[in-house]
Scaffold this motif. Sequence first.
Motif, PDB file in Angstrom:
ATOM      1  N   UNK A  33       0.689  -1.155   0.097  1.00 23.40           N
ATOM      2  CA  UNK A  33      -0.127   0.117   0.153  1.00 23.40           C
ATOM      3  C   UNK A  33       1.002   1.238  -0.123  1.00 23.40           C
ATOM      4  N   UNK A  34       2.041   1.129   0.745  1.00 27.77           N
ATOM      5  CA  UNK A  34       2.881   2.333   0.885  1.00 27.77           C
ATOM      6  C   UNK A  34       4.138   1.986   0.179  1.00 27.77           C
ATOM      7  N   UNK A  35       5.038   2.818  -0.344  1.00 24.70           N
ATOM      8  CA  UNK A  35       6.457   2.439  -0.909  1.00 24.70           C
ATOM      9  C   UNK A  35       7.525   1.959   0.340  1.00 24.70           C
ATOM     10  N   UNK A  36       8.138   1.057   0.086  1.00 31.37           N
ATOM     11  CA  UNK A  36       8.978   0.557   1.225  1.00 31.37           C
ATOM     12  C   UNK A  36       9.943   1.828   1.379  1.00 31.37           C
ATOM     13  N   UNK A  37      10.505   1.775   2.692  1.00 32.23           N
ATOM     14  CA  UNK A  37      11.463   2.870   3.198  1.00 32.23           C
ATOM     15  C   UNK A  37      12.863   2.570   2.735  1.00 32.23           C
ATOM     16  N   UNK A  38      13.350   3.817   2.245  1.00 35.36           N
ATOM     17  CA  UNK A  38      14.550   3.614   1.519  1.00 35.36           C
ATOM     18  C   UNK A  38      15.814   4.404   2.369  1.00 35.36           C
ATOM     19  N   UNK A  39      16.781   3.865   2.396  1.00 29.34           N
ATOM     20  CA  UNK A  39      17.903   4.790   2.975  1.00 29.34           C
ATOM     21  C   UNK A  39      18.033   6.270   2.400  1.00 29.34           C
ATOM     22  N   UNK A  40      18.420   7.098   3.157  1.00 28.32           N
ATOM     23  CA  UNK A  40      18.742   8.549   2.564  1.00 28.32           C
ATOM     24  C   UNK A  40      19.321   8.614   1.293  1.00 28.32           C
ATOM     25  N   UNK A  41      20.563   7.960   0.848  1.00 27.42           N
ATOM     26  CA  UNK A  41      20.955   7.866  -0.250  1.00 27.42           C
ATOM     27  C   UNK A  41      20.188   7.024  -1.564  1.00 27.42           C
ATOM     28  N   UNK A  42      18.980   6.528  -1.100  1.00 28.76           N
ATOM     29  CA  UNK A  42      18.227   5.847  -2.093  1.00 28.76           C
ATOM     30  C   UNK A  42      18.777   4.744  -2.803  1.00 28.76           C
ATOM     31  N   UNK A  43      19.839   3.812  -1.841  1.00 31.28           N
ATOM     32  CA  UNK A  43      20.264   2.910  -2.956  1.00 31.28           C
ATOM     33  C   UNK A  43      19.996   1.588  -2.020  1.00 31.28           C
ATOM     34  N   UNK A  44      19.676   1.526  -0.859  1.00 32.23           N
ATOM     35  CA  UNK A  44      19.385   0.478   0.051  1.00 32.23           C
ATOM     36  C   UNK A  44      18.161   0.759   0.783  1.00 32.23           C
ATOM     37  N   UNK A  45      17.471  -0.510   1.117  1.00 37.90           N
ATOM     38  CA  UNK A  45      16.371  -0.437   1.946  1.00 37.90           C
ATOM     39  C   UNK A  45      16.463  -0.344   3.470  1.00 37.90           C
ATOM     40  N   UNK A  46      15.607   0.488   4.156  1.00 36.15           N
ATOM     41  CA  UNK A  46      15.773   0.339   5.942  1.00 36.15           C
ATOM     42  C   UNK A  46      15.320  -0.819   6.436  1.00 36.15           C
ATOM     43  N   UNK A  47      15.508  -1.182   7.496  1.00 39.98           N
ATOM     44  CA  UNK A  47      14.994  -2.437   8.302  1.00 39.98           C
ATOM     45  C   UNK A  47      15.611  -3.641   7.973  1.00 39.98           C
ATOM     46  N   UNK A  48      16.559  -3.828   7.032  1.00 43.89           N
ATOM     47  CA  UNK A  48      16.969  -5.088   6.904  1.00 43.89           C
ATOM     48  C   UNK A  48      18.164  -5.573   7.721  1.00 43.89           C
ATOM     49  N   UNK A  49      18.369  -6.657   7.580  1.00 47.61           N
ATOM     50  CA  UNK A  49      19.425  -7.175   8.629  1.00 47.61           C
ATOM     51  C   UNK A  49      21.099  -7.065   7.984  1.00 47.61           C
TER      52      UNK A  49
END
Length: 181
Positions: free
Chosen positions: A89-105
């Motif tokens: 429903x909403x876009x996944x959250x990205x890191x500020x530089x836009x190259x990686x996803x937030x909340x990953x291990x």
Amino acid sequence: MSIDPRELRTCLGRFATGVTVITCAGEDTRHGATVNAFTAVSLDPPLVLVSLDRRTRISAYLPGMPFTVNVLHETQHDVALHFAGRPMDREPEWTPDGTALCGVVATLTCSPWRNYDGGDHVLFLGKVEELHHTTGEPLLFYGGAFRRLGPKEEAIPWLASGDHPELSWFSPTEDAQRSRT
């Protein structure tokens, strides 16, 4: 003998894997694909391999492009499905530089190393340039379903085997003699 692709997929599904999302940034957009065909290749140089179906959009963007391997957290089923073609429903959250996803291990940011023909897939090798990891548990995939890790085994599996990084099947003297021949 011909191998039925569906039977091969079922058989390969008996091998448990982690779930990753491979991301890269284009000029105006970010791209990603859920992938479980990811593996380490080399420690020196630090190389990883990602196998992508040729029909995926990201396989067209990746040649010559830096990419990031995002190892998903056990709670990120929705992110895995989003990048597998079932948008959230909403876009996944990205890191500020836009190259990686937030909340990953874990993330491994890679520069392109080589591409290889892999039949209906393309094999992308990347040189790890930057990495980050947490203590969270990864999302797993097994038998066509998402899974979680079970309890940790008490035994250290490689302690008495030739796979232990500090041990070998041969004594140091034998190893030196074998390397000279």
